[in-house]
Design an enzyme around this catalytic site. Structure first.
Site, mmCIF file in Angstrom:
data_model
loop_
_atom_site.group_PDB
_atom_site.id
_atom_site.type_symbol
_atom_site.label_atom_id
_atom_site.label_comp_id
_atom_site.label_asym_id
_atom_site.label_seq_id
_atom_site.Cartn_x
_atom_site.Cartn_y
_atom_site.Cartn_z
ATOM 1 N N CYS A 141 0.834 -1.213 0.000
ATOM 2 C CA CYS A 141 0.000 0.000 0.000
ATOM 3 C C CYS A 141 0.859 1.250 0.000
ATOM 4 C CB CYS A 141 -0.936 -0.010 1.211
ATOM 5 S SG CYS A 141 -2.004 1.444 1.265
ATOM 6 N N CYS A 144 -0.486 4.123 2.129
ATOM 7 C CA CYS A 144 -0.272 3.948 3.577
ATOM 8 C C CYS A 144 1.193 4.190 3.946
ATOM 9 C CB CYS A 144 -0.615 2.529 4.032
ATOM 10 S SG CYS A 144 -2.079 1.831 3.283
ATOM 11 N N ASP A 145 2.108 3.637 3.165
ATOM 12 C CA ASP A 145 3.496 3.558 3.605
ATOM 13 C C ASP A 145 4.483 4.426 2.806
ATOM 14 O OD1 ASP A 145 2.677 1.689 5.485
ATOM 15 O OD2 ASP A 145 2.974 -0.001 4.135
#
Ligand code: NDP
Length: 323
Positions: A141, A144-145
């Site tokens: 992701c 997200c990261d």
């Protein structure tokens, strides 16, 4: 089928942000929700380290810690959270019908409403080096990261819309993004392909696959292989993003709920209603486009409200019939 043992007003399947948010709303609406957590209690966020983009956490929050907080919040209002896997369902097609659900291949329950929030599972390549470094620089992701790799060189695998979108997202944050597409063309829409091709710091490599992810504890590099020539090349990177698709967790609903060709549940219009009255779907199991914790939570809230309204309509029609 064995005897059912219990009648539940609102059964929630799955314990990610969608499931817990549905539980919070359903419990506060006196629907006495019961949640079955599934095999991965807390869902995909428990495999993430830091969550920086969920509103309300200015310093970020640890993924597993956030899921514990969500569970506590759902329980505070009376949700029963139970460990267990729903293994089979028999949905009633009638409005006001009772749905039957089997837990752990053994216990059958009855439910007046069911909220499905079983999520989706990110696909990985399956290489040992990739599996070893998950959480150490290998992520599925970028949204997200990606932030953790600001100003660094990263790589992304995949040629679909997700990979294209995530590559351009990463290109805004990172110094260089090497994009590995296994064919000589991308599957992504033309518009997304153009975006990738017009982004200067994306190095697009066709016919290229991952040979090995390099690094002991964290990702330090990548050995790529050209699947036409067999030529190998090593690059230095600190993050590797896998964007080769997700698999919605909908196996047990096949033949009963409407799904698209890739198995995602289809909901009606802007609602969370499935084709079965009293069965609602929220979170990634019905969303292949946004797939964020916050959007999952939003649809979890919607599912609880839809379930509450459904039960209210049935109760009022029963009252009218009784008069
Ligand atoms: P897709 O299934 O569309 O694409 C997966 C990509 O990964 C393909 O390029 C595929 O290659 C590649 N791939 C699969 N397995 C491997 C492997 N083992 N090694 C290397 N590459 C691999 O998944 P997406 O997540 O991209 O998209 C899912 C759906 O969501 C699509 O319908 C998409 O259009 C939609 N979507 C829409 C968005 C939007 O509209 N903004 C944003 C994101 C997704 P190959 O082509 O060779 O099979």
């Amino acid at each position: 089928m064995s005897e059912t043992t219990e009648r539940i007003k609102c059964l929630i399947i799955g314990s990610g942000p969608a499931g817990y948010t549905a539980a919070i709303y359903a419990a506060r609406a006196d629907l006495n929700p019961v949640m079955y957590t599934g095999l991965e209690p807390g869902g995909q966020l428990t495999t993430t380290t830091e969550v920086d983009n969920f509103p309300g956490y200015p310093e970020g929050v640890d993924g597993p810690a956030m899921m514990v907080d969500l569970q506590k919040q759902a329980e505070r209002f009376g949700t029963q959270v139970r460990m267990g896997m729903v293994t089979e369902v028999e949905f009633s097609k009638e409005v006001g019908g009772v749905h039957k659900v089997c837990v752990d291949n053994s216990t059958w329950l009855e439910a007046e409403t069911v909220i499905i929030s079983t999520g989706a599972t990110a696909k990985y390549l399956g290489l040992p080096s990739e599996q070893r470094l998950r959480g150490g620089g290998v992520s599925a992701c970028a949204v997200c990261d990606g932030f953790f790799y600001k100003g660094q060189d990263v790589a992304i695998v995949g040629g679909g819309d997700t990979a294209a979108e995530e590559a351009t997202y990463l290109a805004n944050i990172c110094t260089k993004v090497t994009m590995l597409v296994r064919k000589d063309e991308m599957r992504a829409s033309k518009a997304m392909q153009h975006r990738v091709m017009n982004t200067k710091n994306i190095d697009l490599r066709y016919n290229t696959e991952v040979d090995e992810v390099l690094g002991d504890q964290v990702v330090e590099g990548l050995r790529m292989v050209n699947n036409q020539t067999g030529e190998k090349e090593e690059i230095k990177i600190t993050g590797l993003f896998i964007a080769i698709g997700h698999k919605p967790n909908t196996e047990i609903f096949k033949g009963q709920l409407d799904m698209d060709s890739t198995g995602y549940l289809i909901t009606k219009g802007k609602s969370t209603k499935t084709n079965i009255p009293g069965v609602f779907a929220s979170g990634d199991v019905q969303d292949k486009e946004y797939r964020q914790a916050i959007t999952a939570a939003g649809t979890g809230c919607m599912a609880a409200l839809d379930a509450e309204r459904y039960l209210a309509t049935i109760e009022s029609s029963e009252e009218v019939t009784a008069k």
